[in-house]
Design an enzyme around this catalytic site. Structure first.
Site, PDB file in Angstrom:
ATOM      1  N   PHE A   1       0.807  -1.231   0.000  1.00 43.11           N
ATOM      2  CA  PHE A   1       0.000   0.000   0.000  1.00 43.11           C
ATOM      3  C   PHE A   1       0.834   1.272   0.000  1.00 43.11           C
ATOM      4  O   PHE A   1       0.314   2.367  -0.209  1.00 43.11           O
ATOM      5  CB  PHE A   1      -0.951   0.031   1.204  1.00 43.11           C
ATOM      6  CG  PHE A   1      -1.885  -1.136   1.269  1.00 43.11           C
ATOM      7  CD1 PHE A   1      -2.399  -1.702   0.101  1.00 43.11           C
ATOM      8  CD2 PHE A   1      -2.245  -1.675   2.497  1.00 43.11           C
ATOM      9  CE1 PHE A   1      -3.268  -2.787   0.166  1.00 43.11           C
ATOM     10  CE2 PHE A   1      -3.118  -2.764   2.563  1.00 43.11           C
ATOM     11  CZ  PHE A   1      -3.624  -3.320   1.394  1.00 43.11           C
TER      12      PHE A   1
ATOM     13  N   LYS B   1       9.141  -3.497   7.003  1.00 39.41           N
ATOM     14  CA  LYS B   1      10.417  -4.186   6.791  1.00 39.41           C
ATOM     15  C   LYS B   1      10.652  -4.413   5.315  1.00 39.41           C
ATOM     16  O   LYS B   1       9.731  -4.526   4.533  1.00 39.41           O
ATOM     17  CB  LYS B   1      10.444  -5.519   7.527  1.00 39.41           C
ATOM     18  CG  LYS B   1      10.704  -5.328   9.010  1.00 39.41           C
ATOM     19  CD  LYS B   1      10.881  -6.630   9.757  1.00 39.41           C
ATOM     20  CE  LYS B   1      10.936  -6.319  11.253  1.00 39.41           C
ATOM     21  NZ  LYS B   1      11.032  -7.528  12.067  1.00 39.41           N
TER      22      LYS B   1
ATOM     23  N   LYS C   1      16.534 -11.927   5.808  1.00 45.74           N
ATOM     24  CA  LYS C   1      16.241 -12.966   6.809  1.00 45.74           C
ATOM     25  C   LYS C   1      15.109 -13.893   6.339  1.00 45.74           C
ATOM     26  O   LYS C   1      15.058 -15.051   6.751  1.00 45.74           O
ATOM     27  CB  LYS C   1      15.843 -12.325   8.128  1.00 45.74           C
ATOM     28  CG  LYS C   1      14.496 -11.644   7.994  1.00 45.74           C
ATOM     29  CD  LYS C   1      13.837 -11.276   9.275  1.00 45.74           C
ATOM     30  CE  LYS C   1      12.367 -11.093   8.966  1.00 45.74           C
ATOM     31  NZ  LYS C   1      11.713 -10.098   9.804  1.00 45.74           N
TER      32      LYS C   1
ATOM     33  N   ARG D   1       6.145 -17.065   9.760  1.00 47.01           N
ATOM     34  CA  ARG D   1       5.426 -17.743   8.662  1.00 47.01           C
ATOM     35  C   ARG D   1       6.341 -18.485   7.698  1.00 47.01           C
ATOM     36  O   ARG D   1       6.113 -19.649   7.389  1.00 47.01           O
ATOM     37  CB  ARG D   1       4.656 -16.709   7.837  1.00 47.01           C
ATOM     38  CG  ARG D   1       3.364 -16.249   8.431  1.00 47.01           C
ATOM     39  CD  ARG D   1       2.898 -14.962   7.738  1.00 47.01           C
ATOM     40  NE  ARG D   1       2.795 -15.118   6.289  1.00 47.01           N
ATOM     41  CZ  ARG D   1       1.656 -15.460   5.666  1.00 47.01           C
ATOM     42  NH1 ARG D   1       0.577 -15.706   6.375  1.00 47.01           N
ATOM     43  NH2 ARG D   1       1.615 -15.545   4.361  1.00 47.01           N
TER      44      ARG D   1
END
Lengths: 407, 407
Positions: free
Chosen positions: A120, A143, A266, A331
């Site tokens: 967004f 991030k 990461k 996740r």
């Protein structure tokens, strides 16, 4: 140069752009701090809320008063001081002011905190461009980076260049609900104070808002308008006071590139750790992969951003702590582990477990590899390369240790 | 200078001093490598075994043949190629030769691998002093250091100086049983090849075995006897070939101090992580404490061993990986967590859970703090200091975040 008409002392007005679970959490802690530092900040913190109708859940203490009628989310937040949809059961300070108008929410704010989903941000910047103070400064809680074959663009640089302001980044081993519940953790704020904002200093190549060195150590396209002298100096100490809480320990650094890239790369490593654990290896193997992933992350930063990256950045919460948490509970890790355990592809997991939603680690891996391949250096990043191979089905998890043989 | 009588090429003979669960595991992997590199190493690997009588368990495949009679452990290992007492069910290569005589086991060996409990090393060195090759070299698999008010002594330096040889260190995120079962992990070997052993180089201040710079960057008391030219050069490549296996990935470094201190100070941090989790904080808080603990570890090394420590060492398996594993699954962590959960002291846990056995983290904490206090710098190490305070009952776990407030 824009200046307030009077020269009386002024306070920083703060707006949080975004009101999801993380955005509302940040609005809460920032609003606690504006109350504690009335000399520096205006007490009210604007929070832009994408307006929607909500029904207050029947188990909410506010249900009795509010009833079953759909209500506007902003009205609910401003009446009951709770974001019943995105951060239920967490009381917000009354000085968090929900505002459905993006342009009105950012008006006159000298500090803009961007905290909304990656996808967004482009549209939001378009809408507020020209409607913010010319000397506003930003902090991005989003991030990651945008990587293409041609370049690596930090989200905070994208925001800064689009809006013509300077923007830093907040990143760390942070889980919104834990922080909302005031469980202690740390974070890192990367903010490379522009020379024109440094008080009592001779702002080298930028004292008057001239082009300054951006995160990549290059002369920025952006000509900054200095923060007027009437405001408390917008440097590390003021940002520390705005974000640090007893349950949220802030470290301030200047290395925006290191913090942003650690927060993005990461995700590749988290996939690798899921593969490793799904294959049946234990913690010792997983730490080996995290370690190699961090070394490739540091190497990537030093190879492409040698001017600005500092190795110590990777010992910050945004570095090693975030890596560990992402490779242990997030996740990308969870679903890549599941894929190997079930012997199916990640694409299959996206279909069956995430209703087609994409895993960020996969796109990050492909973007980063395309950037490396365009420069012919992909072989210097064996772990990143292997993760792409595993995602594509051209490399086997059991062969990961082979990557680390002595050359 | 001792030299072999003939000048024919010679091979390195290897002895493992120690035969516990970790010692036997190392003997296994080293013996696999001496078989693979017959040009460099003598095939047989001596393993010193503290002799004792054992009865072969009835569920062992060897029980039928061996019966219920007590047998000598060395005889059982050499007959059945299994350490039934300390590493049961793991087949050992037949070239692991158990030897009950310490002096005979080390005789004529050019590579001595020390792998036995901390507390026995002094006595072992006394017994073999004068009975080893003058040009033998050591690798210590014993983690840690001896810290007193006066000094920090690395175990490998103690071994080297006591025996008049050079000794390096092996340390990493290693769990013996996993490695014995050939589950992949990494390790770090720190070996700062003495100038007198460097082939084709002008061994700066030591080409002829003169006093060389030890781990602390100081001129060592030890006058080394160079490894004779007839042997393959005892440098990183040979040690790599001796220890690296497909399931055990070795990284070679020269920073013996960093590797040794990381292996010792992590025990203080592991206690802190146990306290944090016992108090009910989650992974994000734990990574914050690990991170701070690692920063204090790096600071300690840089403050007291500035000549030799390299920051990159702490990204090795002996650094961050070992820290993570120790703070996630090791004894110090487990019992300090238990103490806080039960609201009792660690001393109480030692009594009730460990039959009076001591937790190494406690003595390490007290030793390190006495060293820091003697220099008046304990306040520069707030986490180490807090752990001592919690152990003593003078500091509360809930106050750990306060330590990390901005100065």
């Amino acid at each position: 140069m824009a200046r307030p008409s009077d020269s009386a002392p002024r306070k920083h007005k703060v707006t949080v752009v975004g009101s999801g679970n993380w955005g509302t959490t940040v609005a809460k802690l920032v609003a606690e701090n504006t109350q504690e530092h009335p000399d520096i900040f205006e007490e009210d913190v604007q929070m832009w809320v994408y307006e929607e109708n909500v029904t207050i859940p029947s188990d909410s203490p506010h249900h009795a008063a509010a009833g079953d009628q759909p209500r506007k989310l902003t009205e609910v937040i401003n009446t009951y001081h709770e974001n019943v949809k995105y951060l239920p059961k967490i009381p917000l300070p009354p000085n968090v002011v929900a505002n459905p108008s993006l342009v009105d929410a950012v008006k006159d704010s000298s500090i803009l905190i961007f905290n909304l989903p990656h996808e967004f941000i482009g549209n939001v910047c378009k809408q507020i461009k020209g409607h913010i103070l010319p000397y506003a400064r930003g902090i991005s809680c989003i991030k990651g980076v945008t990587v293409t074959e041609d370049k690596v663009e930090l989200i905070c640089d994208y925001i800064g260049e689009t809006l013509g302001i300077y923007c830093g980044a907040l990143s760390g081993a942070n889980i919104a609900n834990e922080i909302a519940n005031e469980l202690w953790c740390e974070t890192t704020i990367a903010y490379n104070t522009p020379p024109c904002d440094q008080r009592g200093k001779d702002g080298e190549n930028g004292a008057n808002g001239d082009h300054y060195r951006d995160s990549r150590g290059q002369i920025s396209k952006t000509q900054l308008t200095p923060v007027p002298q009437e405001y408390p100096p917008l440097e590390h100490d003021v940002l520390y006071k705005l974000f640090n809480r007893p349950y949220f320990t802030v470290s301030m650094v200047s290395d925006v590139v290191g913090v942003s890239l650690a927060g993005a790369l990461k995700n590749i490593v988290a996939l690798a750790c899921g593969f490793i654990e799904g294959h049946g290896w234990n913690m010792t193997a997983k730490t080996a992969v995290m370690r190699r992933g961090m070394l490739e992350t540091i190497q990537f930063c030093q190879e492409f951003f040698p001017e600005t990256v500092k190795e110590m950045t990777f010992w910050e919460s945004a570095g090693w702590s975030d890596m560990i948490v992402s490779c242990t509970s997030a996740r990308n890790w969870r679903y890549s582990k599941m894929a190997v355990e079930r012997g199916v592809s990640l694409q299959e997991i996206e279909r069956t477990e995430l209703n087609g939603q994409k895993l960020q680690g996969i796109s990050t891996t492909k973007e980063v590899m395309s950037f490396l391949k365009a420069r012919g250096v992909q072989d210097k990043y064996p772990l990143f390369k292997a993760v792409e191979g595993i995602v594509d089905g051209t490399f086997e998890v059991k062969d990961i240790p082979v990557l680390f043989r002595h050359q």
